[in-house]
Design an enzyme around this catalytic site. Structure first.
Site, PDB file in Angstrom:
ATOM      1  CG  ASP A  40      -1.772  -1.214   1.357  1.00 23.83           C
ATOM      2  OD1 ASP A  40      -2.394  -1.734   0.335  1.00 23.83           O
ATOM      3  OD2 ASP A  40      -2.043  -1.665   2.171  1.00 23.83           O
ATOM      4  CD  GLU A 199      -9.379  -3.396  -1.588  1.00 25.08           C
ATOM      5  OE1 GLU A 199      -9.663  -3.251  -0.579  1.00 25.08           O
ATOM      6  OE2 GLU A 199      -8.614  -4.062  -2.235  1.00 25.08           O
TER       7      GLU A 199
END
Length: 441
Positions: A40, A199
Site C-alpha cells: 500500500d 478500494e
C-alpha cells in the site's frame, strides 16, 4: 524476526525469475524494499525528498496480517533509506487489527497520518496519527475514530484554496471536507459515483484536473483504474485502466507523485521470494502523462524507475540505504536509529550509482559484533565485480557496542554500483563513509 525468511531471501529476482541460492547478480531494482514485505505505497514529496509510507505484511501470514506502518525515503528514486516503524496498531487504544493503507500529509508544521483500522468493537474506522516530524513517531490525535462507516484506505489532498478533502471507501467511494485543523470535518459523509470502484483511492490534482486512482476488479485479481473531474468532489468520468491484473497478488494499490521533473507510479505485487497475496512488495515506475493529461497504461517491471542523481559516498550513508539486497533485515536501535542485522554468508546490499569521482582512499564502516563476526567485501559493478576493499569485523564487545573500522580502498573511481558482500554472521552494520584520495580532496 520480521519480513521474508532467511531462506526466502537467499533467492533474488532477476529478469522476473526467482533464482535459488545467493550468488547471482541482481539486475532488478523492483521491488524497491526487500528486507520485509511492504504494501500500500503512499509516497509524499516534502523537503525535496520522496517519503514513502507503506504497510507491512507479517512474515508467514495466511491472511492480511498487518500490525504497523513503515517509512522509507529517497532523493534519487533508487536508493531507499529505511526509517523503521512510524506507527502501529498499539498507537490506537480503540483499535485491534488491520493496519491497512494510510496516507500522510503536512499542514502548518504538523504531519497527519490517516489510516484505516478495525475497532475493538468491530467494523472499520479511520484514525489519525499526528507528529511534529515526518519520521514520527505518530501518536493518536483524537483518542477515537475520525469517522466510521466501514470504509477503508483514506487519501487526502489540500487544494490551492486551502480546503482539504479526504476520500475513502470499500465498494463505494466517500468524501468529506476536512476542517483546517485536519482533525475534524464539516458537512456529511458524501457518497460519490466512481465506476467499478472497489478500494484504495488515491486523490491528486495536476494543473486544473483532479485524478482519482483506485483498485478495481480486472478479472481475477485487482487492476488499477482512474477517473478525472474538474472538481475535487466530482462528478468523476471513468478513464479506464492504468495497470492490468498481474504480479502474484490479488490486491494492488497505487500512489502517484511528481518529483524533480518526473512522474512516478507506485504499486505493490508479490514479486519477492515467498511473495503472494499476503506477502506483497512495493514497486515503482516512471511515466509521462499523455499530451491530453491522461495517464498511460503501464506494466509491472523488474527494472523500476531510473536513477535521477548519483549518490555521494563522501558523506555518511546509513547502511539501511538500499537499492537491492538479499538475506539480511533491519532493526531499530535503542536511540531510535535503524541498522542492518540478521547478516549471514553471501548476503549483500546493492547501492546504485555511487559517484567516487577521481578516487577514494579509504572507507569507514560502523559495525558491532558480540563475537568475531566475519568480513565485508566492497565490490563495484556486481556481486562478483572488482573488490575495492575488504574489512574484517572483529568482536566489539557486544551486538550494540559500535566501533568504526577503517579500511584502505583501491580501484574506486567514477560512477559505479557498489555492493557490500557479507561473510560470517552475528554482526550488525550501521553506516558507511568513504574518504577521498589526497589528489581528489
Amino acid at each position: 524476526m520480521f519480513g521474508p525468511t532467511k531462506s526466502m531471501l537467499r533467492g533474488i529476482a532477476v529478469a522476473g525469475v526467482l533464482l535459488g541460492g545467493s550468488v547471482h547478480v541482481a539486475q532488478a531494482d523492483n521491488p524497491i524494499i526487500q528486507t520485509l514485505y511492504s504494501t500500500d505505497p503512499a509516497p509524499y514529496v516534502w523537503n525535496n525528498t520522496v517519503w514513502l509510507f507503506t504497510g507491512h505484511d507479517e512474515n508467514g501470514a495466511q491472511n492480511y496480517d498487518m500490525r504497523d506502518w513503515r517509512l522509507y525515503s529517497s532523493t534519487d528514486m533508487v536508493n531507499w533509506r529505511d526509517w523503521g516503524v512510524t506507527m502501529s496498531l498499539k498507537t490506537f487504544g480503540w483499535a485491534k487489527a488491520d493496519a491497512w493503507a494510510g496516507q500522510v500529509i503536512e499542514r502548518d508544521g504538523k504531519f497527519y497520518y490517516y489510516v484505516p483500522v478495525t475497532k475493538n468493537s468491530g467494523g472499520y474506522a479511520i484514525g489519525i496519527g499526528i507528529s511534529d516530524k515526518i519520521t514520527g513517531p505518530y501518536k493518536d490525535a483524537l483518542g477515537k475514530p475520525l469517522l466510521a462507516n466501514d470504509g477503508i484506505d483514506p487519501t487526502v489532498w489540500i487544494d490551492d484554496d486551502g480546503q482539504a478533502y479526504m476520500y475513502w471507501g470499500h465498494s463505494s467511494a466517500y468524501y468529506v471536507k476536512l476542517n483546517k485543523d485536519m482533525l475534524s470535518y464539516s458537512g456529511a459523509m458524501t457518497s460519490t459515483s466512481v465506476q467499478n470502484f472497489i478500494e484504495g483511492p488515491w486523490l491528486h490534482k495536476r494543473n486544473s484536473t483532479w485524478y482519482l486512482t483506485y483498485s478495481s476488479f480486472g478479472g481475477g485479481n485487482e487492476d488499477i483504474k482512474y477517473a478525472t473531474s474538474t472538481k475535487p468532489t466530482g462528478p468523476w468520468a471513468s478513464k479506464g485502466q492504468i495497470m492490468a491484473p498481474q504480479g502474484k497478488s490479488f490486491t494492488n494499490h497505487a500512489g502517484i507523485i511528481d518529483y524533480k521533473g518526473g512522474s512516478y507510479f507506485f504499486y505493490h505485487n508479490g514479486a519477492l521470494p515467498g511473495g503472494g497475496t499476503y506477502s506483497r512488495s512495493v514497486c515503482v515506475e516512471k511515466f509521462t502523462y499523455n499530451a491530453d493529461g491522461s495517464i498511460p497504461k503501464m506494466v509491472m517491471t523488474d527494472a523500476g524507475a531510473p536513477q535521477i542523481e548519483p549518490l555521494n559516498p563522501y558523506q555518511q550513508v546509513e547502511a539501511e540505504t538500499i537499492a537491492f539486497s538479499s538475506g539480511l533485515t533491519t532493526a531499530a536501535k535503542s536511540d531510535g536509529g535503524i541498522y542492518v542485522t540478521s547478516i549471514s554468508n553471501n548476503d549483500y546490499i546493492k547501492v546504485k550509482g555511487v559517484d567516487f569521482g577521481t578516487g577514494a582512499a579509504s572507507v569507514d564502516l560502523r559495525v558491532a559484533a558480540a563475537a568475531a563476526g566475519g568480513k565485508i567485501e566492497l565490490r563495484v559493478g556486481s556481486q562478483t565485480g572488482t573488490v575495492i576493499a575488504t574489512c574484517a569485523v572483529d568482536a566489539t564487545g557486544g551486538a550494540q557496542t559500535w566501533k568504526t573500522v577503517s579500511c584502505p580502498v583501491t580501484g574506486a573511481a567514477g560512477k559505479q554500483d557498489l555492493f557490500f558482500k557479507f561473510s560470517g554472521s552475528n554482526y550488525n552494520f550501521d553506516w558507511w563513509q568513504f574518504k577521498q584520495t589526497a589528489a581528489a580532496a
